[in-house]
Design a protein around this motif. Structure first.
Motif, PDB file in Angstrom:
ATOM      1  N   LYS A 218       2.375   2.551  -9.159  1.00  0.00           N
ATOM      2  CA  LYS A 218       2.789   1.420  -9.990  1.00  0.00           C
ATOM      3  C   LYS A 218       2.606   0.162  -9.158  1.00  0.00           C
ATOM      4  O   LYS A 218       2.817   0.168  -7.945  1.00  0.00           O
ATOM      5  N   ALA A 219       2.227  -0.932  -9.820  1.00  0.00           N
ATOM      6  CA  ALA A 219       1.944  -2.173  -9.102  1.00  0.00           C
ATOM      7  C   ALA A 219       3.185  -2.705  -8.402  1.00  0.00           C
ATOM      8  O   ALA A 219       4.179  -3.045  -9.054  1.00  0.00           O
ATOM      9  N   PRO A 220       3.155  -2.795  -7.066  1.00  0.00           N
ATOM     10  CA  PRO A 220       4.261  -3.406  -6.333  1.00  0.00           C
ATOM     11  C   PRO A 220       4.379  -4.889  -6.704  1.00  0.00           C
ATOM     12  O   PRO A 220       3.386  -5.524  -7.058  1.00  0.00           O
TER      13      PRO A 220
ATOM     14  N   LEU B 231       0.822  -1.205   0.000  1.00  0.00           N
ATOM     15  CA  LEU B 231       0.000   0.000   0.000  1.00  0.00           C
ATOM     16  C   LEU B 231       0.862   1.263   0.000  1.00  0.00           C
ATOM     17  O   LEU B 231       0.599   2.217  -0.735  1.00  0.00           O
ATOM     18  N   GLU B 232       1.901   1.255   0.803  1.00  0.00           N
ATOM     19  CA  GLU B 232       2.795   2.415   0.875  1.00  0.00           C
ATOM     20  C   GLU B 232       3.494   2.654  -0.458  1.00  0.00           C
ATOM     21  O   GLU B 232       3.567   3.787  -0.943  1.00  0.00           O
ATOM     22  N   GLU B 233       4.008   1.579  -1.070  1.00  0.00           N
ATOM     23  CA  GLU B 233       4.683   1.716  -2.366  1.00  0.00           C
ATOM     24  C   GLU B 233       3.708   2.221  -3.424  1.00  0.00           C
ATOM     25  O   GLU B 233       4.032   3.110  -4.214  1.00  0.00           O
ATOM     26  N   TRP B 234       2.504   1.644  -3.460  1.00  0.00           N
ATOM     27  CA  TRP B 234       1.491   2.086  -4.425  1.00  0.00           C
ATOM     28  C   TRP B 234       1.160   3.564  -4.215  1.00  0.00           C
ATOM     29  O   TRP B 234       1.059   4.340  -5.167  1.00  0.00           O
ATOM     30  N   SER B 235       1.010   3.961  -2.965  1.00  0.00           N
ATOM     31  CA  SER B 235       0.659   5.335  -2.627  1.00  0.00           C
ATOM     32  C   SER B 235       1.693   6.329  -3.172  1.00  0.00           C
ATOM     33  O   SER B 235       1.337   7.413  -3.617  1.00  0.00           O
TER      34      SER B 235
END
Length: 180
Positions: free
Chosen positions: A164-166, A156-160
């Motif tokens: 881009k799809a983690p 969720l943090e990476e997407w936020s």
């Protein structure tokens, strides 16, 4: 303070009787309640409606409104058709396949079985154009859910940040989609 469960989910329908019959025939849902009035209770707007309720199992209720004075129903054209849907859980893969055969036998076009690793699904549309999914758990569901639970906040943090799809869970759909 905590939510106990969904009381009901409501959608619009084109024809209340047709909708009741379709869900009863195709998904074996019992018709549990109908409410019809000439005024909307929450807004007091003068507008006749039929509100129907179907038993979706385990205390879950699927409801519909027929609104004969409103313009013909449509969908959000900016949202892909596969996004908005309602998914119902069935016991196991055998039950999923029984439903698929039952639906196809009733002339319903069915997509799948799609293997999502943690569960398996079929997809189809009701007579109102709503996308419906039936899903059954994978025998390894518990272990796979634990694996997903361990990375959910990182994903969720990476997407936020990137939109881009983690890659934390790309293993889920690494298998070919199957039409069993």
């Amino acid at each position: 303070m905590k939510i106990e469960q969904i009381h009901h989910v409501a959608y619009r329908c084109k024809d209340a009787k047709q909708t009741v019959e379709w869900y009863n025939t195709n998904l074996k849902m019992d018709f549990v309640l109908a409410i019809a009035e000439d005024h909307v209770p929450s807004t007091h707007e003068p507008d006749p409606y039929m509100h129907i309720f179907m038993d979706a199992g385990n205390g879950n209720v699927l409801a519909f409104f027929e609104l004969p004075t409103k313009p013909e129903m449509d969908r959000d054209r900016n949202t892909p058709i596969w996004v908005q849907h309602i998914a119902f859980k069935v016991k196991d893969r055998d039950t999923l396949l029984e439903f698929r055969d039952h639906l196809v036998g009733n002339g319903v076009e069915v997509l799948g079985v799609t293997d999502h690793s943690i569960f398996h699904s079929i997809y189809f549309f009701d007579p109102n154009g709503h996308r419906v999914e039936l899903a059954c758990p994978d025998p390894k569901e518990e272990a796979m859910l634990a694996k997903l639970d361990a990375v959910k906040w990182d994903m969720l943090e990476e997407w936020s940040k990137t939109k881009k799809a983690p890659k934390h869970a790309e293993w889920m759909h690494s298998k070919e989609l199957s039409d069993v």
